[in-house]
Write a protein that holds these residues in place. Sequence first.
Motif, PDB file in Angstrom:
ATOM      1  N   HIS A 153       0.832  -1.203   0.000  1.00  0.00           N
ATOM      2  CA  HIS A 153       0.000   0.000   0.000  1.00  0.00           C
ATOM      3  C   HIS A 153       0.868   1.254   0.000  1.00  0.00           C
ATOM      4  O   HIS A 153       2.043   1.217   0.396  1.00  0.00           O
ATOM      5  CB  HIS A 153      -0.947   0.015   1.213  1.00  0.00           C
ATOM      6  N   GLU A 154       0.272   2.341  -0.453  1.00  0.00           N
ATOM      7  CA  GLU A 154       0.947   3.635  -0.435  1.00  0.00           C
ATOM      8  C   GLU A 154       0.641   4.356   0.875  1.00  0.00           C
ATOM      9  O   GLU A 154      -0.355   4.071   1.548  1.00  0.00           O
ATOM     10  CB  GLU A 154       0.469   4.490  -1.621  1.00  0.00           C
ATOM     11  N   LYS A 155       1.500   5.269   1.231  1.00  0.00           N
ATOM     12  CA  LYS A 155       1.297   6.076   2.437  1.00  0.00           C
ATOM     13  C   LYS A 155      -0.041   6.817   2.342  1.00  0.00           C
ATOM     14  O   LYS A 155      -0.351   7.422   1.328  1.00  0.00           O
ATOM     15  CB  LYS A 155       2.447   7.071   2.581  1.00  0.00           C
ATOM     16  N   GLY A 156      -0.845   6.715   3.407  1.00  0.00           N
ATOM     17  CA  GLY A 156      -2.131   7.401   3.445  1.00  0.00           C
ATOM     18  C   GLY A 156      -3.250   6.680   2.733  1.00  0.00           C
ATOM     19  O   GLY A 156      -4.362   7.207   2.616  1.00  0.00           O
ATOM     20  N   ALA A 157      -3.006   5.450   2.269  1.00  0.00           N
ATOM     21  CA  ALA A 157      -4.037   4.710   1.521  1.00  0.00           C
ATOM     22  C   ALA A 157      -5.233   4.383   2.395  1.00  0.00           C
ATOM     23  O   ALA A 157      -6.363   4.280   1.902  1.00  0.00           O
ATOM     24  CB  ALA A 157      -3.445   3.427   0.935  1.00  0.00           C
ATOM     25  N   PHE A 158      -5.032   4.227   3.688  1.00  0.00           N
ATOM     26  CA  PHE A 158      -6.119   3.951   4.621  1.00  0.00           C
ATOM     27  C   PHE A 158      -5.647   4.365   6.014  1.00  0.00           C
ATOM     28  O   PHE A 158      -4.460   4.671   6.227  1.00  0.00           O
ATOM     29  CB  PHE A 158      -6.514   2.463   4.600  1.00  0.00           C
ATOM     30  N   THR A 159      -6.548   4.387   6.947  1.00  0.00           N
ATOM     31  CA  THR A 159      -6.212   4.775   8.318  1.00  0.00           C
ATOM     32  C   THR A 159      -5.143   3.840   8.878  1.00  0.00           C
ATOM     33  O   THR A 159      -5.313   2.619   8.878  1.00  0.00           O
ATOM     34  CB  THR A 159      -7.461   4.721   9.218  1.00  0.00           C
ATOM     35  N   GLY A 160      -4.056   4.410   9.331  1.00  0.00           N
ATOM     36  CA  GLY A 160      -2.962   3.607   9.869  1.00  0.00           C
ATOM     37  C   GLY A 160      -1.851   3.358   8.871  1.00  0.00           C
ATOM     38  O   GLY A 160      -0.801   2.806   9.228  1.00  0.00           O
ATOM     39  N   ALA A 161      -2.056   3.750   7.606  1.00  0.00           N
ATOM     40  CA  ALA A 161      -1.000   3.581   6.588  1.00  0.00           C
ATOM     41  C   ALA A 161      -0.060   4.786   6.651  1.00  0.00           C
ATOM     42  O   ALA A 161      -0.140   5.702   5.841  1.00  0.00           O
ATOM     43  CB  ALA A 161      -1.617   3.425   5.203  1.00  0.00           C
ATOM     44  N   TYR A 162       0.833   4.760   7.632  1.00  0.00           N
ATOM     45  CA  TYR A 162       1.709   5.916   7.867  1.00  0.00           C
ATOM     46  C   TYR A 162       2.903   5.964   6.923  1.00  0.00           C
ATOM     47  O   TYR A 162       3.602   6.970   6.848  1.00  0.00           O
ATOM     48  CB  TYR A 162       2.198   5.913   9.320  1.00  0.00           C
TER      49      TYR A 162
END
Length: 457
Positions: A218-227
């Motif tokens: 996943h990319e940064k910011g793709a979902f909550t918690g994707a820091y």
Amino acid sequence: MNTDTKRLLVVDDEEMIRDLLEETFRKRGYEVETAVNGREALKKIKEERYDLLVTDLRLPDISGMEILSRVKGKNPELGTIIITAYGSIKNAVKAMKKGAFDYIPKPFDLDEIELVVDKFFEYKTLVDENEYLRSELDKKFGFENIVGKSEPMQRVFEAIRMVAKSKATVLIQGASGTGKELVARAIHYNSDRKLGPFITTNCAALPEGLVESELFGHEKGAFTGAYRTSKGRFEMANGGTLLLDEVSEINLGLQAKLLRVLQEREIERVGGGRLIPVDVRIIATTNKDLQKEVEEKRFREDLYYRLNVVPIHLPPISERREDIPLLVQHFVKKYAAENNKSIKGVSEEAMELLTQRDWPGNVREIENCVERAVVMCNPKTEILDVKHFFFHEGFATENKFNIQSANMTLQEAERFLILRTLKEHNNNRTKTAEILGISVRTLRNKLNEYRKEGLSV
């Protein structure tokens, strides 16, 4: 001669340089020999073992470059350091491209040449350690760790040999505990991809909302918690093998995305718009009948056919009972070594008891049973007997005859099993022996014992 001693051969036509290098290296604990020209050096290399060759590039007969060319073809493990005059550095670089470890320009500093030699042996140690670890991996995940002489297992071995060198996707099906991951690893470590990563994903253990992220990243910011941006298992396995364990547990929506990746060989991270090519060999496992899952609309038919290029079925223990003694001995040897115990085997009576059991947990259950017996036995034990296995919860009472008596001795339980099985099969001794996993001769001896005790048989 101690083969662990690091041996150097110094080649230079200038006596002063030879003597200086010989004295320097001896002080550092190396064993050193010298040669005055190329022919003498080649003769010594042919007759003796050396770890490192330190040679001048220009020699009166054969150049250091020629020595390097001849040596590397026959003795690729021999390291070479070239000593060269300043004006010949271009040739020294050419020598490195042919396999020399490094070059040192004249006039050289002794500290510099000591440093280069030490670097070579540090490098060689790392290479040797890496080769050792690779060989240990090959042993750990080689064919010898998949135990079995039965006909079903011989078919499995043949399938592994055939498919390992290919790029084909493999579907391994079998009940829990039959060794599906072990077969997957054997395929990887006997393939051309064995130097690449072997990445596993237990699809059944991942939370449903995280499976896509775990597989594709996943990319940064793709979902909550994707820091931060994170690679998925496909990218991690690039150049190697990805094991999709219990692939039947992936939901239908994600199955469509997985199918596209298998077709296109490129992934798209969650929250990203860039297609990333991946070079991954896929092995999938399942303990379910995947064709039945397709028929009942729980698994995509097109994905099933994409995964089922080469199917391998692992038989349960009930279909390969003749392999039980081999498995028991294999695990006894393995865990005796791991626990530093001098156990040599299993008694005949204990082996018969182990062979009689159904083992619903298959190979994994046998392994756990043997490991526990090895760990818990007296350190002086050499032969595991019935008593070493009897403490397993339900071991003596869990069987298809439903023996319920907690007060029944092992001998009484054995007698009950034999007589009950005989009765079930109309006193057919051959059939009874086959079901109990013992020889007809052993059965006959047992029955003779019962007659001597006054029992009606």
